[in-house]
Design an enzyme around this catalytic site. Structure first.
Site, mmCIF file in Angstrom:
data_model
loop_
_atom_site.group_PDB
_atom_site.id
_atom_site.type_symbol
_atom_site.label_atom_id
_atom_site.label_comp_id
_atom_site.label_asym_id
_atom_site.label_seq_id
_atom_site.Cartn_x
_atom_site.Cartn_y
_atom_site.Cartn_z
ATOM 1 N N SER A 288 1.011 -1.072 -0.100
ATOM 2 C CA SER A 288 0.074 -0.169 0.011
ATOM 3 C C SER A 288 0.747 1.210 -0.009
ATOM 4 O O SER A 288 1.824 1.100 0.393
ATOM 5 C CB SER A 288 -0.831 0.009 1.160
ATOM 6 O OG SER A 288 -1.591 1.330 1.299
ATOM 7 N N HIS A 289 0.351 2.408 -0.453
ATOM 8 C CA HIS A 289 1.094 3.528 -0.339
ATOM 9 C C HIS A 289 0.878 4.187 0.977
ATOM 10 O O HIS A 289 1.720 5.084 1.326
ATOM 11 C CB HIS A 289 0.389 4.636 -1.467
ATOM 12 C CG HIS A 289 0.373 4.507 -2.897
ATOM 13 N ND1 HIS A 289 0.102 3.283 -3.410
ATOM 14 C CD2 HIS A 289 1.281 5.304 -3.397
ATOM 15 C CE1 HIS A 289 0.696 3.513 -4.902
ATOM 16 N NE2 HIS A 289 1.297 4.662 -4.977
ATOM 17 N N SER A 290 0.190 3.461 1.873
ATOM 18 C CA SER A 290 -0.146 3.965 3.232
ATOM 19 C C SER A 290 0.346 2.965 4.170
ATOM 20 O O SER A 290 -0.052 1.929 4.262
ATOM 21 C CB SER A 290 -1.504 4.372 3.374
ATOM 22 O OG SER A 290 -1.749 4.659 4.731
ATOM 23 N N ASP B 254 -2.696 -1.583 -3.651
ATOM 24 C CA ASP B 254 -3.745 -0.235 -3.695
ATOM 25 C C ASP B 254 -3.893 0.191 -4.923
ATOM 26 O O ASP B 254 -4.611 -0.173 -5.960
ATOM 27 C CB ASP B 254 -3.866 0.492 -2.352
ATOM 28 C CG ASP B 254 -2.424 1.237 -2.149
ATOM 29 O OD1 ASP B 254 -1.494 1.105 -3.242
ATOM 30 O OD2 ASP B 254 -2.454 1.844 -1.061
ATOM 31 N N ILE B 255 -3.005 1.170 -5.301
ATOM 32 C CA ILE B 255 -3.125 2.021 -6.481
ATOM 33 C C ILE B 255 -1.828 2.032 -7.394
ATOM 34 O O ILE B 255 -0.632 1.958 -6.843
ATOM 35 C CB ILE B 255 -3.848 3.310 -6.440
ATOM 36 C CG1 ILE B 255 -3.014 4.133 -5.237
ATOM 37 C CG2 ILE B 255 -5.357 3.113 -5.608
ATOM 38 C CD1 ILE B 255 -3.655 5.397 -4.954
#
Length: 120
Positions: free
Chosen positions: A8-10, A63-64
């Site tokens: 994830s980016h987070s 995620d993205i």
């Protein structure tokens, strides 16, 4: 055993998803990579290191954007003997479904079949 990998980016999303999966399917190994240097982002180097250290097969959720791109590249460059699968499913719902399936003894093939049926 099949690992679940969360990219994830987070950091908070990755760790929150890990906490959820650990509570619902505690016998499944969940490995996470979230954020870069305390900020939002992904790092090919971090993802590659994580993938290269796997000692079991893995289903990888992301995620993205660059999370997918960096995961694709890390899997492409992987030279180990484990089966590493990128999964096209929502990061939370997909990894939750996979963790539950694996926790009741489903194989990686059965788990992928369920994910494809549910999210494909």
């Amino acid at each position: 055993m099949t690992n679940i990998v969360i990219i994830s980016h987070s950091k908070e999303i990755a760790e929150g998803t890990q906490a959820l999966l650990n509570q619902m399917a505690g016998d499944v190994n969940v490995i996470v990579q979230g954020g870069v240097d305390g900020k939002i982002g992904t790092s090919y180097d971090h993802i590659q290191a994580l993938i290269n250290e796997l000692t079991d097969d893995a289903l990888c959720f992301y995620d993205i954007g660059s999370a997918e791109m960096n995961l694709d590249l890390a899997i492409e460059m992987y030279e180990g003997d484990q089966r590493i699968e990128k999964v096209e499913a929502p990061i939370v719902e997909g990894s939750f479904t996979a963790a539950v399936k694996l926790s009741v003894g489903s194989s990686i093939e059965e788990t992928l079949e369920e994910l494809n049926k549910t999210f494909g």
